[in-house]
Write an enzyme that holds these catalytic residues in place. Structure first.
Site, PDB file in Angstrom:
ATOM      1  N   GLY B  90       0.720  -1.166   0.078  1.00  0.00           N
ATOM      2  CA  GLY B  90      -0.001  -0.284   0.072  1.00  0.00           C
ATOM      3  C   GLY B  90       0.982   1.245  -0.169  1.00  0.00           C
ATOM      4  O   GLY B  90       0.685   2.209   1.025  1.00  0.00           O
ATOM      5  N   ILE B 114      -2.812  -0.709  -4.881  1.00  0.00           N
ATOM      6  CA  ILE B 114      -4.068  -1.258  -5.497  1.00  0.00           C
ATOM      7  C   ILE B 114      -4.782  -0.208  -6.450  1.00  0.00           C
ATOM      8  O   ILE B 114      -5.504  -0.717  -7.219  1.00  0.00           O
ATOM      9  CB  ILE B 114      -5.120  -1.787  -4.506  1.00  0.00           C
ATOM     10  CG1 ILE B 114      -6.122  -2.822  -5.107  1.00  0.00           C
ATOM     11  CG2 ILE B 114      -5.861  -0.583  -3.797  1.00  0.00           C
ATOM     12  CD1 ILE B 114      -6.657  -3.537  -4.096  1.00  0.00           C
ATOM     13  N   ASN B 146      -3.425  -6.338  -5.402  1.00  0.00           N
ATOM     14  CA  ASN B 146      -3.999  -6.184  -4.152  1.00  0.00           C
ATOM     15  C   ASN B 146      -2.973  -7.275  -3.436  1.00  0.00           C
ATOM     16  O   ASN B 146      -2.859  -8.517  -3.331  1.00  0.00           O
ATOM     17  CB  ASN B 146      -5.534  -7.104  -4.473  1.00  0.00           C
ATOM     18  CG  ASN B 146      -6.032  -7.306  -3.221  1.00  0.00           C
ATOM     19  OD1 ASN B 146      -5.359  -6.950  -2.298  1.00  0.00           O
ATOM     20  ND2 ASN B 146      -7.370  -7.712  -3.154  1.00  0.00           N
ATOM     21  N   ALA B 147      -2.460  -6.783  -2.528  1.00  0.00           N
ATOM     22  CA  ALA B 147      -1.129  -7.468  -1.825  1.00  0.00           C
ATOM     23  C   ALA B 147      -1.832  -8.351  -0.877  1.00  0.00           C
ATOM     24  O   ALA B 147      -1.269  -9.095  -0.313  1.00  0.00           O
ATOM     25  CB  ALA B 147      -0.318  -6.214  -1.162  1.00  0.00           C
ATOM     26  N   LEU B 166       2.979   1.366   5.834  1.00  0.00           N
ATOM     27  CA  LEU B 166       2.930   2.562   6.445  1.00  0.00           C
ATOM     28  C   LEU B 166       1.934   3.657   6.198  1.00  0.00           C
ATOM     29  O   LEU B 166       1.053   3.461   5.070  1.00  0.00           O
ATOM     30  CB  LEU B 166       4.101   3.396   5.672  1.00  0.00           C
ATOM     31  CG  LEU B 166       5.359   2.784   5.436  1.00  0.00           C
ATOM     32  CD1 LEU B 166       6.597   3.824   5.171  1.00  0.00           C
ATOM     33  CD2 LEU B 166       5.745   2.138   6.985  1.00  0.00           C
ATOM     34  N   ASP B 169      -4.688   2.181   5.352  1.00  0.00           N
ATOM     35  CA  ASP B 169      -6.071   2.709   5.460  1.00  0.00           C
ATOM     36  C   ASP B 169      -6.748   2.097   7.093  1.00  0.00           C
ATOM     37  O   ASP B 169      -6.689   0.951   7.177  1.00  0.00           O
ATOM     38  CB  ASP B 169      -6.966   2.034   4.210  1.00  0.00           C
ATOM     39  CG  ASP B 169      -6.642   2.550   2.982  1.00  0.00           C
ATOM     40  OD1 ASP B 169      -6.061   3.745   3.229  1.00  0.00           O
ATOM     41  OD2 ASP B 169      -7.037   1.889   2.052  1.00  0.00           O
ATOM     42  N   GLU B 245       3.956  10.512   1.391  1.00  0.00           N
ATOM     43  CA  GLU B 245       3.169  11.312   1.750  1.00  0.00           C
ATOM     44  C   GLU B 245       2.266  11.701   2.715  1.00  0.00           C
ATOM     45  O   GLU B 245       2.126  12.636   3.291  1.00  0.00           O
ATOM     46  CB  GLU B 245       2.349  11.352   0.103  1.00  0.00           C
ATOM     47  CG  GLU B 245       3.221  11.559  -1.149  1.00  0.00           C
ATOM     48  CD  GLU B 245       4.378  10.672  -1.421  1.00  0.00           C
ATOM     49  OE1 GLU B 245       4.363   9.395  -0.672  1.00  0.00           O
ATOM     50  OE2 GLU B 245       5.021  11.072  -2.189  1.00  0.00           O
ATOM     51  N   GLU B 246       1.716  10.578   3.233  1.00  0.00           N
ATOM     52  CA  GLU B 246       0.901  10.479   4.108  1.00  0.00           C
ATOM     53  C   GLU B 246       1.529  10.782   5.566  1.00  0.00           C
ATOM     54  O   GLU B 246       1.087  11.513   6.240  1.00  0.00           O
ATOM     55  CB  GLU B 246       0.255   8.980   4.299  1.00  0.00           C
ATOM     56  CG  GLU B 246      -0.990   8.946   4.778  1.00  0.00           C
ATOM     57  CD  GLU B 246      -2.090   9.679   4.227  1.00  0.00           C
ATOM     58  OE1 GLU B 246      -2.940  10.250   5.094  1.00  0.00           O
ATOM     59  OE2 GLU B 246      -2.168   9.697   3.113  1.00  0.00           O
TER      60      GLU B 246
HETATM   61  C1  LIG Z   1      -3.572   5.772   3.374  1.00  0.00           C
HETATM   62  S1  LIG Z   1      -2.663   5.101   2.234  1.00  0.00           S
HETATM   63  C2  LIG Z   1      -0.849   5.227   2.745  1.00  0.00           C
HETATM   64  C3  LIG Z   1      -0.044   5.359   1.500  1.00  0.00           C
HETATM   65  C4  LIG Z   1       1.443   5.315   1.808  1.00  0.00           C
HETATM   66  N1  LIG Z   1       1.919   4.146   2.539  1.00  0.00           N
HETATM   67  C5  LIG Z   1       1.715   6.590   2.561  1.00  0.00           C
HETATM   68  O1  LIG Z   1       2.420   6.436   3.560  1.00  0.00           O
HETATM   69  O2  LIG Z   1       1.743   7.554   1.975  1.00  0.00           O
HETATM   70  C6  LIG Z   1      -3.026   3.563   2.153  1.00  0.00           C
HETATM   71  C7  LIG Z   1      -2.796   2.880   0.706  1.00  0.00           C
HETATM   72  O3  LIG Z   1      -2.872   1.477   0.838  1.00  0.00           O
HETATM   73  C8  LIG Z   1      -3.423   1.086  -0.448  1.00  0.00           C
HETATM   74  N2  LIG Z   1      -4.189  -0.140  -0.301  1.00  0.00           N
HETATM   75  C9  LIG Z   1      -4.994  -0.618   0.571  1.00  0.00           C
HETATM   76  N3  LIG Z   1      -5.349  -2.004   0.502  1.00  0.00           N
HETATM   77  C10 LIG Z   1      -4.478  -2.349  -0.479  1.00  0.00           C
HETATM   78  C11 LIG Z   1      -4.123  -3.595  -0.901  1.00  0.00           C
HETATM   79  N4  LIG Z   1      -4.808  -4.985  -0.539  1.00  0.00           N
HETATM   80  N5  LIG Z   1      -3.068  -4.149  -1.881  1.00  0.00           N
HETATM   81  C12 LIG Z   1      -2.381  -2.710  -2.401  1.00  0.00           C
HETATM   82  N6  LIG Z   1      -2.508  -1.704  -1.776  1.00  0.00           N
HETATM   83  C13 LIG Z   1      -3.376  -1.443  -0.989  1.00  0.00           C
HETATM   84  C14 LIG Z   1      -4.221   2.313  -0.773  1.00  0.00           C
HETATM   85  O4  LIG Z   1      -4.797   2.420  -2.061  1.00  0.00           O
HETATM   86  C15 LIG Z   1      -3.846   3.440  -0.391  1.00  0.00           C
HETATM   87  O5  LIG Z   1      -3.066   4.009  -1.397  1.00  0.00           O
END
Ligand SMILES: C[S@@+](CC[C@H](N)C(=O)[O-])C[C@H]1O[C@@H](n2cnc3c(N)ncnc32)[C@H](O)[C@@H]1O
Lengths: 451, 269
Positions: B90, B114, B146-147, B166, B169, B245-246
């Site tokens: 993610g 994803i 989709n990890a 990191l 969600d 970024e988050e």
């Molecule tokens: C709140 S963001 C944080 C992004 C980044 N790690 C940061 O710290 O800026 C969470 C990210 O996880 C991704 N995500 C959620 N479930 C996922 C999954 N099953 N596989 C891959 N990515 C996923 C979302 O699309 C989102 O971009």
């Protein structure tokens, strides 16, 4: 009017009996005579042709009978206990002597596979959301009220059975889980490992019962996996699997190594697919194993042919032994303990061929099938789709919404045409199976976005 | 994987032509709704098994294409022999990967994300960075995936040494907890791809989610918490806190950051 097919056939490990399930009922047949010896239903008298209903040796407990369709059955190694799980998520444990129901329990979710541990003390279930539970057999004799269907919040992607206040850290905890529908499970002969399969083509090998230790994956299938079984042989190191990709595969499962890919379409002499890119929808639906003969009966979805494979543990290969042709479409099969093969079929009209019994040389034994065909099961207005593989095929939707969509469609269809036969599920356009690639222009509004 | 850059404005393209420097993509053109339903069948490309994955598109300096024709056209004659060791699950807009790429120049690392648009953005950013800094950033890449479902399709048992989660969600609602990226059942899969001694990094500004991750990791027999004192020497940690970024958004809003890192121990017998 059609008669409900026997959805499950299971041999008794220590007695000359097979257990048949149909609709909400279970029934026991003596494999030496073909006579129905126990049944949760009143036997229906159809055109008996001089045949007499034989008195049942005991009357199963029908008090706790409800209308939920039996979806899984399993028997303990000593044959003393039978477990059934139905589509109302209720699991029951039966005493196979008295056919009394010893206990019932509401599972968290619908079960897709059940198996007893070697000592019979636990029942392992694999569910629709991919969780695997190892539950004590001696369960409290209570039926919890089945949670009312939620009507207000059905499209938010979280399907059935998850109440708002429900804390997933309370109550029974899964020993392992897939983020996909679990389709089957198998404990190794020594119960040291558990092998679980899912809709996303995975076969996972984990320690049992400490399922958080994953040993390996057996990866190779290109369609949902329908069944995994450990193959007979001294080494107990080989696994056979069937899937929605028209293959049966043999694995050295602790190494995650595929040792054979067996093409079922070719073996059946069916015409090859038109184009190479086309994905094969031919689905290996279930497998039955005769330990004494090293035979595997392969039931293929909506096919009249049942493939008999010969397994050679020395070379670790299966090959075609014989192809049987049953009436209608084969649905379930098992070998009884003397090596006779019992096959059930979906028959559109009449009752002949509902059950077919083959002796050790695969000669049809009509006498053994006649009681079950005459008195077993019951007449219904129309046949439900008993294969239920539709929700396993890939679509760009949440798989948990598929069943709902199907039921709604079915209801709408019936409302329009009360005499309608059930819809044929197989699509004629094979290309429709592919998951549509999102069009470049539409990628801003990805069709799969939910919230 | 789409490697085609987005339409550029004429002035931009002209500027690039004269300098050879590719402008980094702008996030505002790659926004996408915050959540994907992780239970859906997205259109995802994944290999049947890790040995069948063609990594050459992601790491052209490390892998020869599997397709013989493409292999003939490749500048490589053989694989560098490296395997991916870090996975950022993610990864969002990819800040961590970009930061770690130069901290661990010898290590291959992959982001999994994803959301299509976000993946496109990160991909273009990496391509631009490679172009502008020849010899660098060849060790980072991103995949739309989709990890939660397909990690074992990409990574062999014990292949990874670091896994990053990191600011995942939060899925606040109780009945959505099953969608969280750290659950007791998913941890088994993370333990499978992580080698003994490997590390899971988690960080969140949502205390409730942090406590949830800690609870599940603490309860898991294959993970032990790394005491904060031991983390001061870990060069990845400062980027875990600040590179994404988050993480920067939380910083700007003066929010809290809760870090929890765990070491994967050896399998039980
Ligand atoms: C709140 S963001 C944080 C992004 C980044 N790690 C940061 O710290 O800026 C969470 C990210 O996880 C991704 N995500 C959620 N479930 C996922 C999954 N099953 N596989 C891959 N990515 C996923 C979302 O699309 C989102 O971009």
């Amino acid at each position: 009017m059609p008669v409900l097919p026997f959805s499950h056939i299971l041999h008794h490990p220590t007695k000359d009996q097979v257990i048949l399930a149909y609709g909400e009922h279970i029934q026991v047949v003596d494999t030496k005579t073909g006579v129905i010896v126990s049944s949760t239903a009143d036997l229906e008298e159809r055109e008996a042709g001089g045949l007499q209903v034989q008195p049942l040796t005991n009357t199963p407990d029908v008090e706790k009978q409800n209308k939920a369709r039996v979806q899984q059955i399993a028997i303990s190694n000593d044959g003393a206990f039978l477990a059934t799980a139905a589509d109302d998520k209720v699991m029951k444990i039966w005493n196979t002597e008295s056919w009394k129901c010893l206990g019932t329990r509401t599972l968290v979710r619908r079960s897709n596979a059940l198996q007893f541990t070697n000592d019979g003390s636990h029942v392992v279930t694999a569910d629709k959301f991919g969780d695997i539970y190892n539950m004590e057999r001696d369960i409290p004799d209570v039926v919890e009220p089945v949670k009312a269907e939620k009507t207000t919040e059905k499209t938010d992607g979280e399907g059935e059975g998850e109440g708002e206040g429900e804390d997933e850290d309370e109550g029974e905890q899964p020993i392992l889980g897939h983020v996909s529908m679990a389709t089957d499970l198998e404990l190794t002969k020594d119960n040291k490992y558990i092998i679980t399969a899912d809709r996303d083509e995975h076969i996972r090998v984990s320690q049992f019962p400490k399922g958080h230790n994953i040993e390996t994956y057996c990866l190779g299938h290109t369609g949902f996996v329908t069944e995994v079984r450990v193959l007979p042989g001294a080494s107990n190191q080989y696994l056979i699997s069937g899937a929605g990709d028209a293959t049966v595969r043999v694995w050295e499962f602790l190494k995650g190594k595929e040792v054979q890919t067996f093409n079922v379409r070719e073996a059946l002499g069916l015409s090859p697919l038109d184009s190479e890119s086309e994905e094969d929808e031919l689905t290996v639906y279930s497998l039955a194993i005769s330990e004494s003969k090293n035979h595997i009966a392969v039931v293929i979805e909506k096919e009249s042919k049942v493939l008999i494979l010969q397994w050679d543990p020395a070379t670790a290969k299966v090959e075609v032994f014989k192809i049987l042709e049953v009436q209608g479409h084969a649905l379930a099969a098992d070998y009884d303990r003397s090596g006779k093969l019992w096959v059930s079929s979906v028959i559109e009209e009449g009752t002949t061929g509902l059950l077919s019994v083959y002796d050790e040389e695969y000669n049809l034994q009509e006498d053994l099938a006649k009681y079950a065909n005459t008195f077993g099961s019951k007449t219904v207005d129309s046949l439900p789709d008993l294969y239920s593989t539709e929700e396993l095929r890939k679509r760009t939707t949440d798989w948990r919404d598929l069943k709902k969509a199907r039921e709604e469609k079915e209801a709408a269809r019936r409302a329009n045409d009360p005499d309608a036969a059930p819809t044929k599920k197989r699509r004629t356009n094979k290309n429709s199976r592919k998951i549509p690639e999102p069009a470049p222009a539409a990628s801003t509004a990805d069709a799969t976005m939910q919230e | 994987m789409e490697n085609t850059p987005v339409q550029k404005r004429p002035a931009e393209a002209a500027a690039e032509e004269s300098t050879g420097v590719v402008r980094l993509p702008q996030k505002k053109f790659f926004r996408q709704r915050a959540h994907s339903n992780i239970f859906s069948d997205h259109h995802l490309d994944y290999p049947v098994s890790p040995d069948r994955m063609d990594w050459s598109k992601n790491y052209p300096k490390h892998f020869v294409p599997k397709d013989p024709e493409a292999a003939a056209a490749s500048s490589l004659t053989q694989d560098s022999g490296k395997k991916i060791e870090f996975a950022d699950i993610g990864c969002g807009y990819g800040g961590l990967l970009v930061a770690l790429a130069t901290v661990y120049p010898e290590t291959l690392m992959l982001g999994m994300e994803i959301r299509v648009k976000v993946e496109e953005y990160v991909n273009q950013k990496i391509l631009a960075l490679r172009n502008n800094h020849p010899g660098s950033y060849d060790n980072v890449s991103i995949l739309r995936m989709n990890a939660m479902k397909f990690l074992p399709n990409f990574f062999e048992k014990h292949q990874l040494s670091k896994l990053f989660f990191l600011f995942p969600d939060p899925h606040f609602k109780k009945r959505k907890h099953k969608a969280r990226i750290i659950t007791s059942t998913l941890l088994a899969e993370y333990a499978y791809v992580l080698r003994p001694g490997g590390i899971i990094y988690t960080i969140s500004d949502v205390k409730d989610l942090h406590l949830w991750m800690v609870k599940h990791l603490d309860a898991h027999p294959l993970f032990v918490r790394i005491p904060d004192e031991e983390l001061v020497d870990d060069p990845a940690v400062e980027h875990v806190r600040n590179a994404t970024e988050e993480g920067q958004k939380v910083e700007r809003n003066k929010g809290d950051k809760y870090l929890a890192c765990y070491r994967r121990v050896t399998d039980e017998e």
